[in-house]
Scaffold this motif. Structure first.
Motif, PDB file in Angstrom:
ATOM      1  N   ASP A  13       0.868  -1.172   0.000  1.00  0.00           N
ATOM      2  CA  ASP A  13       0.000   0.000   0.000  1.00  0.00           C
ATOM      3  C   ASP A  13       0.909   1.228   0.000  1.00  0.00           C
ATOM      4  OD1 ASP A  13      -2.109   1.776   0.202  1.00  0.00           O
ATOM      5  OD2 ASP A  13      -2.275   1.565   2.371  1.00  0.00           O
ATOM      6  N   SER A  14       1.608   1.422  -1.111  1.00  0.00           N
ATOM      7  CA  SER A  14       2.525   2.559  -1.218  1.00  0.00           C
ATOM      8  C   SER A  14       2.736   2.887  -2.687  1.00  0.00           C
ATOM      9  CB  SER A  14       3.865   2.241  -0.543  1.00  0.00           C
ATOM     10  OG  SER A  14       4.628   1.395  -1.351  1.00  0.00           O
ATOM     11  N   PRO A  15       3.253   4.071  -2.960  1.00  0.00           N
ATOM     12  CA  PRO A  15       3.452   4.480  -4.353  1.00  0.00           C
ATOM     13  C   PRO A  15       4.748   3.954  -4.980  1.00  0.00           C
ATOM     14  CG  PRO A  15       4.014   6.283  -2.885  1.00  0.00           C
ATOM     15  CD  PRO A  15       3.479   5.169  -2.029  1.00  0.00           C
ATOM     16  N   LEU A  16       5.367   2.950  -4.412  1.00  0.00           N
ATOM     17  CA  LEU A  16       6.602   2.400  -4.968  1.00  0.00           C
ATOM     18  C   LEU A  16       6.338   1.680  -6.290  1.00  0.00           C
ATOM     19  CD1 LEU A  16       8.244   0.813  -1.793  1.00  0.00           C
ATOM     20  CD2 LEU A  16       8.848   2.971  -2.882  1.00  0.00           C
ATOM     21  N   SER A  17       7.326   1.700  -7.160  1.00  0.00           N
ATOM     22  CA  SER A  17       7.218   0.961  -8.421  1.00  0.00           C
ATOM     23  C   SER A  17       7.442  -0.527  -8.154  1.00  0.00           C
ATOM     24  CB  SER A  17       8.255   1.471  -9.423  1.00  0.00           C
ATOM     25  OG  SER A  17       9.562   1.092  -9.011  1.00  0.00           O
ATOM     26  N   GLN A  18       7.072  -1.350  -9.099  1.00  0.00           N
ATOM     27  CA  GLN A  18       7.243  -2.800  -8.958  1.00  0.00           C
ATOM     28  C   GLN A  18       8.727  -3.139  -8.823  1.00  0.00           C
ATOM     29  OE1 GLN A  18       4.750  -4.915  -8.548  1.00  0.00           O
ATOM     30  NE2 GLN A  18       6.127  -6.638  -8.285  1.00  0.00           N
ATOM     31  N   GLU A  19       9.578  -2.419  -9.529  1.00  0.00           N
ATOM     32  CA  GLU A  19      11.022  -2.650  -9.450  1.00  0.00           C
ATOM     33  C   GLU A  19      11.560  -2.319  -8.054  1.00  0.00           C
ATOM     34  OE1 GLU A  19      15.053  -0.757 -11.330  1.00  0.00           O
ATOM     35  OE2 GLU A  19      13.337  -1.009 -12.670  1.00  0.00           O
ATOM     36  N   GLN A  20      11.092  -1.214  -7.463  1.00  0.00           N
ATOM     37  CA  GLN A  20      11.517  -0.838  -6.117  1.00  0.00           C
ATOM     38  C   GLN A  20      11.044  -1.857  -5.090  1.00  0.00           C
ATOM     39  OE1 GLN A  20       9.697   3.063  -6.275  1.00  0.00           O
ATOM     40  NE2 GLN A  20      11.719   4.055  -6.165  1.00  0.00           N
ATOM     41  N   ILE A  21       9.824  -2.334  -5.253  1.00  0.00           N
ATOM     42  CA  ILE A  21       9.278  -3.337  -4.330  1.00  0.00           C
ATOM     43  C   ILE A  21      10.090  -4.623  -4.421  1.00  0.00           C
ATOM     44  CG2 ILE A  21       7.279  -4.790  -3.811  1.00  0.00           C
ATOM     45  CD1 ILE A  21       5.570  -2.372  -4.857  1.00  0.00           C
ATOM     46  N   SER A  22      10.386  -5.060  -5.639  1.00  0.00           N
ATOM     47  CA  SER A  22      11.171  -6.281  -5.827  1.00  0.00           C
ATOM     48  C   SER A  22      12.554  -6.152  -5.211  1.00  0.00           C
ATOM     49  CB  SER A  22      11.292  -6.613  -7.314  1.00  0.00           C
ATOM     50  OG  SER A  22      10.048  -6.944  -7.850  1.00  0.00           O
ATOM     51  N   GLN A  23      13.173  -4.988  -5.359  1.00  0.00           N
ATOM     52  CA  GLN A  23      14.493  -4.764  -4.789  1.00  0.00           C
ATOM     53  C   GLN A  23      14.433  -4.791  -3.262  1.00  0.00           C
ATOM     54  OE1 GLN A  23      16.380  -1.162  -6.057  1.00  0.00           O
ATOM     55  NE2 GLN A  23      18.225  -1.517  -4.850  1.00  0.00           N
ATOM     56  N   ILE A  39      11.042 -16.028   5.712  1.00  0.00           N
ATOM     57  CA  ILE A  39       9.969 -15.043   5.644  1.00  0.00           C
ATOM     58  C   ILE A  39       8.680 -15.727   5.211  1.00  0.00           C
ATOM     59  CG2 ILE A  39       9.160 -12.957   4.473  1.00  0.00           C
ATOM     60  CD1 ILE A  39      12.076 -12.111   4.166  1.00  0.00           C
ATOM     61  N   GLY A  40       7.613 -15.475   5.973  1.00  0.00           N
ATOM     62  CA  GLY A  40       6.298 -16.014   5.629  1.00  0.00           C
ATOM     63  C   GLY A  40       5.505 -15.044   4.773  1.00  0.00           C
ATOM     64  N   LYS A  41       5.574 -13.744   5.098  1.00  0.00           N
ATOM     65  CA  LYS A  41       4.909 -12.714   4.298  1.00  0.00           C
ATOM     66  C   LYS A  41       5.484 -11.347   4.648  1.00  0.00           C
ATOM     67  CE  LYS A  41       0.953 -11.598   7.246  1.00  0.00           C
ATOM     68  NZ  LYS A  41      -0.482 -11.467   7.335  1.00  0.00           N
ATOM     69  N   ILE A  42       5.272 -10.397   3.726  1.00  0.00           N
ATOM     70  CA  ILE A  42       5.750  -9.029   3.913  1.00  0.00           C
ATOM     71  C   ILE A  42       4.605  -8.073   3.624  1.00  0.00           C
ATOM     72  CG2 ILE A  42       7.320  -7.228   3.065  1.00  0.00           C
ATOM     73  CD1 ILE A  42       9.307  -9.397   2.344  1.00  0.00           C
ATOM     74  N   GLU A  43       4.464  -7.052   4.471  1.00  0.00           N
ATOM     75  CA  GLU A  43       3.495  -5.975   4.241  1.00  0.00           C
ATOM     76  C   GLU A  43       4.276  -4.670   4.148  1.00  0.00           C
ATOM     77  OE1 GLU A  43       0.644  -5.966   7.388  1.00  0.00           O
ATOM     78  OE2 GLU A  43      -0.119  -7.944   6.881  1.00  0.00           O
ATOM     79  N   ILE A  44       4.018  -3.892   3.096  1.00  0.00           N
ATOM     80  CA  ILE A  44       4.680  -2.603   2.906  1.00  0.00           C
ATOM     81  C   ILE A  44       3.601  -1.531   2.868  1.00  0.00           C
ATOM     82  CG2 ILE A  44       6.172  -1.223   1.420  1.00  0.00           C
ATOM     83  CD1 ILE A  44       7.258  -3.902   0.308  1.00  0.00           C
ATOM     84  N   ASN A  45       3.659  -0.601   3.822  1.00  0.00           N
ATOM     85  CA  ASN A  45       2.657   0.458   3.919  1.00  0.00           C
ATOM     86  C   ASN A  45       3.332   1.821   3.932  1.00  0.00           C
ATOM     87  OD1 ASN A  45       0.432  -1.346   4.224  1.00  0.00           O
ATOM     88  ND2 ASN A  45       1.035  -1.638   6.342  1.00  0.00           N
ATOM     89  N   LEU A  51       7.847   4.910   5.181  1.00  0.00           N
ATOM     90  CA  LEU A  51       7.550   3.613   4.612  1.00  0.00           C
ATOM     91  C   LEU A  51       7.701   2.583   5.727  1.00  0.00           C
ATOM     92  CD1 LEU A  51       6.943   2.293   1.865  1.00  0.00           C
ATOM     93  CD2 LEU A  51       9.374   1.859   1.666  1.00  0.00           C
ATOM     94  N   HIS A  52       6.631   1.847   6.018  1.00  0.00           N
ATOM     95  CA  HIS A  52       6.648   0.832   7.066  1.00  0.00           C
ATOM     96  C   HIS A  52       6.701  -0.542   6.403  1.00  0.00           C
ATOM     97  CE1 HIS A  52       5.400   3.543  10.444  1.00  0.00           C
ATOM     98  NE2 HIS A  52       5.102   4.287   9.389  1.00  0.00           N
ATOM     99  N   VAL A  53       7.689  -1.336   6.793  1.00  0.00           N
ATOM    100  CA  VAL A  53       7.846  -2.685   6.254  1.00  0.00           C
ATOM    101  C   VAL A  53       7.678  -3.664   7.405  1.00  0.00           C
ATOM    102  CG1 VAL A  53       9.363  -4.278   5.032  1.00  0.00           C
ATOM    103  CG2 VAL A  53       9.445  -1.838   4.484  1.00  0.00           C
ATOM    104  N   TYR A  54       6.655  -4.503   7.299  1.00  0.00           N
ATOM    105  CA  TYR A  54       6.388  -5.523   8.320  1.00  0.00           C
ATOM    106  C   TYR A  54       6.731  -6.879   7.726  1.00  0.00           C
ATOM    107  CZ  TYR A  54       3.587  -1.717  10.226  1.00  0.00           C
ATOM    108  OH  TYR A  54       3.160  -0.505  10.691  1.00  0.00           O
ATOM    109  N   ILE A  55       7.587  -7.618   8.406  1.00  0.00           N
ATOM    110  CA  ILE A  55       8.006  -8.933   7.927  1.00  0.00           C
ATOM    111  C   ILE A  55       7.582  -9.970   8.963  1.00  0.00           C
ATOM    112  CG2 ILE A  55       9.949 -10.346   7.186  1.00  0.00           C
ATOM    113  CD1 ILE A  55      11.447  -7.732   6.600  1.00  0.00           C
ATOM    114  N   TYR A  56       6.907 -11.002   8.487  1.00  0.00           N
ATOM    115  CA  TYR A  56       6.399 -12.052   9.373  1.00  0.00           C
ATOM    116  C   TYR A  56       7.050 -13.385   9.026  1.00  0.00           C
ATOM    117  CZ  TYR A  56       2.747  -8.565  10.056  1.00  0.00           C
ATOM    118  OH  TYR A  56       2.066  -7.408  10.319  1.00  0.00           O
TER     119      TYR A  56
END
Length: 67
Positions: A13-23, A39-45, A51-56
């Motif tokens: 849930d952020s304006p990052l590009s797909q390339e930035q998210i993948s990186q 890592i089970g899942k990642i949430e980026i808000n 930018l909040h990155v939650y890693i589970y």
């Protein structure tokens, strides 16, 4: 947006590009592998200008026999 990147479910849930998210996912994955974790899942808000990155970690189940 929800997608699977490098086998990891990622919710964004952020304006990052797909390339930035993948990186970002790649860097987090490398760091966690280095620490011996998975890592089970990642949430980026995006909240305000942060930018909040939650890693589970994936859930684990242990079966204990009854006595």
């Amino acid at each position: 947006m929800y997608s699977i990147i490098q086998g990891i479910p990622v919710s964004v849930d952020s304006p990052l590009s797909q390339e930035q998210i993948s990186q970002l996912v790649s860097e987090m994955r490398k760091a966690w592998i280095w620490e011996g974790r998975s890592i089970g899942k990642i949430e980026i808000n995006s909240i305000d200008e942060m930018l909040h990155v939650y890693i589970y970690e994936p859930p684990s189940v242990k079966v204990i026999p009854k006595i």
